[in-house]
Design an enzyme around this catalytic site. Structure first.
Site, PDB file in Angstrom:
ATOM      1  N   ASP A  82       0.851  -1.191   0.000  1.00 29.22           N
ATOM      2  CA  ASP A  82       0.000   0.000   0.000  1.00 29.22           C
ATOM      3  C   ASP A  82       0.894   1.251   0.000  1.00 29.22           C
ATOM      4  O   ASP A  82       1.867   1.313   0.761  1.00 29.22           O
ATOM      5  CB  ASP A  82      -0.866  -0.055   1.269  1.00 29.22           C
ATOM      6  N   ASP A 104       2.188   5.259  -5.346  1.00 31.52           N
ATOM      7  CA  ASP A 104       1.423   6.493  -5.128  1.00 31.52           C
ATOM      8  C   ASP A 104       2.250   7.713  -5.517  1.00 31.52           C
ATOM      9  O   ASP A 104       3.040   8.210  -4.726  1.00 31.52           O
ATOM     10  CB  ASP A 104       0.966   6.580  -3.672  1.00 31.52           C
ATOM     11  N   GLU A 134      -3.056   5.877  -8.104  1.00 30.70           N
ATOM     12  CA  GLU A 134      -3.941   6.868  -7.498  1.00 30.70           C
ATOM     13  C   GLU A 134      -3.881   8.159  -8.287  1.00 30.70           C
ATOM     14  O   GLU A 134      -2.809   8.628  -8.643  1.00 30.70           O
ATOM     15  CB  GLU A 134      -3.548   7.127  -6.036  1.00 30.70           C
ATOM     16  N   HIS A 182      -7.539  10.458   4.658  1.00 27.79           N
ATOM     17  CA  HIS A 182      -6.756   9.429   5.357  1.00 27.79           C
ATOM     18  C   HIS A 182      -6.761   9.674   6.861  1.00 27.79           C
ATOM     19  O   HIS A 182      -6.766  10.818   7.298  1.00 27.79           O
ATOM     20  CB  HIS A 182      -5.292   9.475   4.899  1.00 27.79           C
ATOM     21  N   HIS A 210      -9.654   5.169  -0.464  1.00 29.97           N
ATOM     22  CA  HIS A 210      -8.738   5.188   0.684  1.00 29.97           C
ATOM     23  C   HIS A 210      -9.395   6.050   1.760  1.00 29.97           C
ATOM     24  O   HIS A 210     -10.274   6.834   1.470  1.00 29.97           O
ATOM     25  CB  HIS A 210      -7.395   5.806   0.284  1.00 29.97           C
ATOM     26  N   GLY A 211      -8.919   5.926   2.991  1.00 28.54           N
ATOM     27  CA  GLY A 211      -9.542   6.708   4.054  1.00 28.54           C
ATOM     28  C   GLY A 211     -10.913   6.154   4.367  1.00 28.54           C
ATOM     29  O   GLY A 211     -11.859   6.883   4.673  1.00 28.54           O
ATOM     30  N   GLY A 212     -11.052   4.820   4.294  1.00 28.80           N
ATOM     31  CA  GLY A 212     -12.340   4.182   4.530  1.00 28.80           C
ATOM     32  C   GLY A 212     -12.704   4.091   6.007  1.00 28.80           C
ATOM     33  O   GLY A 212     -13.804   3.696   6.346  1.00 28.80           O
ATOM     34  N   ASN A 232     -10.202   0.554   1.474  1.00 23.24           N
ATOM     35  CA  ASN A 232      -9.069   0.498   2.406  1.00 23.24           C
ATOM     36  C   ASN A 232      -9.539   0.919   3.792  1.00 23.24           C
ATOM     37  O   ASN A 232     -10.139   1.988   3.944  1.00 23.24           O
ATOM     38  CB  ASN A 232      -7.962   1.450   1.946  1.00 23.24           C
TER      39      ASN A 232
HETATM   40 ZN   LIG Z   1      -4.321   5.385   1.284  1.00 21.34          ZN
END
Ligand SMILES: [Zn+2]
Length: 287
Positions: A82, A104, A134, A182, A210-212, A232
């Site tokens: 990740d 990323d 991303e 995030h 992301h930032g789930g 995520n």
């Molecule tokens: Zn992330």
């Protein structure tokens, strides 16, 4: 079952309208808890380690742990890097046997993001592995000054850059920004489901959030309905587990506690948290 790539599980999730949980680990108990949850729920899972967590669990040890868990599990597992920050780390992970990596470069220019991502896509595909890229800037709320939650619109991924990024890189999954942050939310996020939906219509590749951590069940379900196939999730799970561990140790104040009892407790707490997420994401019994 075995080690699989994002391509083995995300297109099916996208087609059938559920999402796969991608859970981070930075210690052995968390990794074992994640796999135990996915096995009990009979769900495919992404077991991922972020480069920013290497100080706590280096790639060599963390990678071997995840690959061993994947190979001996009863469900399909993607072992994924990740937020790889450079080519070298991604290549190192792929050479170790990771079935998937994320590079990323979203903070760089779109042109540089595309060219570097394309390079890693070519390398990974030659090895039969998958790549997540991303595009768009996802803010990080890490406790040092809070982002302006009502003013993130400029950072949302646009449809045209998503299309260009997909077409020019050939990535297997795309993380986009539509309002998540995030880390831990200190304010309610403003999610732009219309933007998410437009991007999902414009690009065929599975989309990633992301930032789930800290979204409501309703927000998860709405995200999945509008085109998210990989979620995520880490921070809240980690905090929930330390909270549970604290309560457990407090309840044992008068007794001696072995470290392995604390380990088992962490594993159990992580497992219960992840099982709940798998049910919300709809991937139970899809292994
Ligand atoms: Zn992330």
């Amino acid at each position: 079952m075995t080690l699989v790539t994002l391509n083995d599980i995300l297109p099916k999730a996208k087609k059938e309208g559920y999402a796969i949980g991608a859970f981070n680990y930075a210690d052995m108990n968390t990794a074992r808890g994640i796999i135990a949850a996915a096995e009990e729920e009979k769900s495919p899972v992404v077991l991922q380690i972020a480069e920013s967590h290497f100080p706590y669990l280096p790639l060599r040890e963390g990678g071997k742990l995840a690959l061993d868990l994947a190979e001996n599990s009863s469900i399909p597992v993607v072992v994924h890097l990740d937020h790889g920050t450079d080519m070298e780390t991604c290549i190192k992970a792929l050479r170790m046997g990771f079935s998937s990596v994320m590079l990323d470069f979203s903070q760089k220019s779109l042109a540089e993001n595309i060219s570097k991502t394309k390079e890693i896509v070519d390398f990974a595909h030659a090895l039969g592995a998958s790549v997540e890229g991303e595009v768009g800037v996802m803010t990080r709320d890490a406790g040092k000054g809070k982002p302006d939650y009502n003013n993130l619109t400029d950072t949302y991924t646009t449809v045209s850059e998503a299309k260009q990024f997909y077409e020019e890189t050939g990535i297997d999954a795309m993380a986009i920004s539509y309002g998540t942050v995030h880390g831990i939310y200190r304010e309610k996020p403003v999610l732009n489901f219309d933007r998410l939906h437009e991007i999902a219509e414009a690009v065929p590749v599975p989309l990633v959030v992301h930032g789930g951590s800290g979204l409501t069940d309703e927000e998860y379900k709405n995200s999945i309905k509008n085109g998210i196939s990989k979620i995520n999730y880490y921070s809240v799970m980690s905090f929930n587990a330390t909270k549970g561990l604290r309560e457990y140790l407090d309840s044992k104040k008068e007794q001696q506690v072995f470290l392995y009892d604390a380990d088992l407790k962490i594993m159990e707490l992580v497992k219960e948290d992840i099982k709940n997420k798998i049910e919300v994401f709809g991937s139970a019994n899809k292994a």
